[in-house]
Design a protein around this motif. Structure first.
Motif, mmCIF file in Angstrom:
data_model
loop_
_atom_site.group_PDB
_atom_site.id
_atom_site.type_symbol
_atom_site.label_atom_id
_atom_site.label_comp_id
_atom_site.label_asym_id
_atom_site.label_seq_id
_atom_site.Cartn_x
_atom_site.Cartn_y
_atom_site.Cartn_z
ATOM 1 N N ILE A 96 -1.813 -4.454 -6.692
ATOM 2 C CA ILE A 96 -0.689 -3.376 -7.028
ATOM 3 C C ILE A 96 0.697 -3.702 -6.814
ATOM 4 O O ILE A 96 1.609 -3.408 -7.706
ATOM 5 N N GLY A 97 0.963 -4.189 -5.861
ATOM 6 C CA GLY A 97 2.310 -4.565 -5.347
ATOM 7 C C GLY A 97 3.099 -5.818 -6.217
ATOM 8 O O GLY A 97 4.225 -5.798 -6.627
ATOM 9 N N LEU A 98 2.045 -6.803 -6.645
ATOM 10 C CA LEU A 98 2.683 -7.860 -7.304
ATOM 11 C C LEU A 98 2.344 -8.030 -8.699
ATOM 12 O O LEU A 98 3.077 -8.755 -9.307
ATOM 13 N N THR A 99 1.390 -7.391 -9.071
ATOM 14 C CA THR A 99 1.027 -7.516 -10.548
ATOM 15 C C THR A 99 0.874 -6.098 -11.206
ATOM 16 O O THR A 99 0.779 -5.235 -10.299
ATOM 17 N N GLY A 100 1.007 -6.041 -12.448
ATOM 18 C CA GLY A 100 0.783 -4.852 -13.240
ATOM 19 C C GLY A 100 -0.533 -4.832 -14.055
ATOM 20 O O GLY A 100 -0.950 -3.770 -14.763
ATOM 21 N N LEU A 115 -6.549 -2.683 -11.986
ATOM 22 C CA LEU A 115 -6.966 -2.918 -10.852
ATOM 23 C C LEU A 115 -8.321 -3.302 -10.399
ATOM 24 O O LEU A 115 -8.874 -3.762 -9.624
ATOM 25 N N LEU A 122 -3.790 -4.120 -2.429
ATOM 26 C CA LEU A 122 -2.415 -3.664 -2.125
ATOM 27 C C LEU A 122 -1.790 -4.714 -2.725
ATOM 28 O O LEU A 122 -0.592 -4.516 -3.308
ATOM 29 N N GLY A 136 -9.012 -4.469 1.162
ATOM 30 C CA GLY A 136 -7.771 -3.684 1.159
ATOM 31 C C GLY A 136 -6.335 -4.243 0.844
ATOM 32 O O GLY A 136 -5.809 -3.934 -0.177
ATOM 33 N N PHE A 137 -6.465 -5.103 1.516
ATOM 34 C CA PHE A 137 -5.009 -6.088 1.280
ATOM 35 C C PHE A 137 -5.086 -6.654 -0.182
ATOM 36 O O PHE A 137 -3.864 -6.750 -0.927
#
Lengths: 92, 292
Positions: free
Chosen positions: A67-71, A74, A64, A60-61
């Motif tokens: 998603i938060g650090l890269t574009g 997924l 996250l 899960g982390f």
């Protein structure tokens, strides 16, 4: 009673069905071949259920953080998580 | 001896599983569903994938709320644990009506409903009618206006939190102290141990179990805090006392943005789950002699 209020989507349904199938499979596995606690690289004594929990939580982390650090896609995070799950279940 | 387990015993927890399914699992699944959609009304919704997560994870307001939350929980532990132990050390270990009365008086704040705690402190801190507010304002001559000055809002929330929850640490530490056999103190007296040595080598190690529980309870509770600061400051001034749960409610109910709130909830949930698991492992090892 309709489930319209729960606003189901196909991806979330697949996600929860997968989790449910894993839990049922782990339960059957435990009944067929009971396991005991052991220590791996996680240091703490763990059962397969503990390792699955740690594996899913870290996955899960990973998602996250991805998603938060890269574009980037997924799916890469999903592959990393699957590899992590196998590693933690086998050697954790 | 190796313990044996009968897994059929798990069927006995089925009623609880059903209950949890209704009050936790189904709502959680719904939150996950909301977090990947833009919901306009019950029939119109749009699948947006991980967009809300992307937005929330990169939101400075969420980062700030998370830092604020961690600082708050850290301060809570730094103040409440030593203070609780200190008060427990000062309390009499002899049984009698004085000890019972002290225990009841110390425990009183724990019995008050959380929203009432907030209301009590709103009144208590008012410069015109509140005892503390009036004292600071008129007697000490210090201008105290917590609804508009961020640092004063923080001091007020911390004061309220410490007043409300230190009693729990006191009760746990006191129980730990009372459980120490007198023989330890006798041995210390024979050895001519100082007060500090008695605390460092007898009382503190013997309180390890209860203090672990106190730290875990206070961390988790303060990490999820909502009611008291919401009543006292409403998260203000500005965003200065907006902790994670207050921010979440602002998005979910204030802006009625269930998509963003859903994504935020899952991030919050995963953080709480991770802390809970670490604490659960620590608690499992309390008293087993591991990790010393």
């Amino acid at each position: 009673m309709t489930l319209g209020w729960m606003a189901w989507t196909v991806p979330t349904a697949i996600f929860f069905i997968t989790i449910a199938v894993i839990l049922v499979a782990m339960t059957v596995w435990q009944v067929v071949a009971p396991s005991l606690e052991r220590r791996g690289f996680l240091v703490i004594p763990t059962t397969p259920g503990d390792r699955l929990f740690v594996g899913l939580l870290v996955s899960g982390f990973v998602h996250l953080a991805w998603i938060g650090l890269t574009g980037a896609s997924l799916w890469i995070a999903t592959v990393i998580s699957l590899v992590w799950l196998v590693v933690v279940m086998r050697w954790g | 001896m190796q313990k044996t387990f009968d897994n059929r015993a798990w069927f006995l927890v089925l009623p609880v599983v059903l209950l949890v399914a209704f009050n936790a699992l189904i709502p959680l699944m719904t939150v996950v569903n909301y977090s990947v959609q833009d919901i306009f009304d019950s029939t119109h919704r749009l699948f947006v994938g991980t967009d809300w997560f992307k937005e929330m994870l990169r939101s400075p307001r969420l980062h700030n709320a998370l830092w604020r939350q961690l600082i708050f929980s850290g301060l809570v532990l730094l103040i409440e644990i030593p203070l609780g132990v200190l008060i427990a050390l000062m309390m009499s270990k002899k049984s009698g009506w004085k000890t019972s009365l002290t225990l009841v008086l110390v425990a009183l704040p724990l019995l008050i409903p959380w929203n009432v705690i907030g209301t009590i402190w709103v009144v208590f801190l008012r410069p015109d009618i509140g005892l503390l507010g009036h004292f600071i304002d008129s007697v000490l001559g210090i201008s105290f206006d917590y609804p508009t000055v961020p640092i004063e809002a923080w001091i007020s929330v911390m004061l309220m939190e410490v007043w409300h929850w230190t009693p729990l640490v006191v009760l746990l530490a006191y129980a730990g102290l009372c459980a120490i056999p007198d023989a330890y103190y006798q041995a210390a007296r024979i050895d001519g141990a100082s007060g500090w040595a008695v605390f460092r080598y007898i009382q503190l190690p013997k309180m390890r179990g209860v203090l672990t529980i106190a730290i875990l309870l206070r961390f988790m509770d303060s990490f999820l805090i909502y009611t008291e600061p919401f009543v006292l400051t409403g998260g203000g001034p500005g965003d200065s006392t907006t902790f994670l749960s207050i921010y979440l409610v602002k998005i979910a109910l204030g802006e009625f943005d269930v998509g963003r709130a859903g994504a935020f909830s899952i991030i919050y949930f995963l953080i709480v789950l991770a802390f809970s698991y670490v604490f659960y492992q620590a608690l499992q090892r309390v008293g087993t002699g591991e990790g010393k």
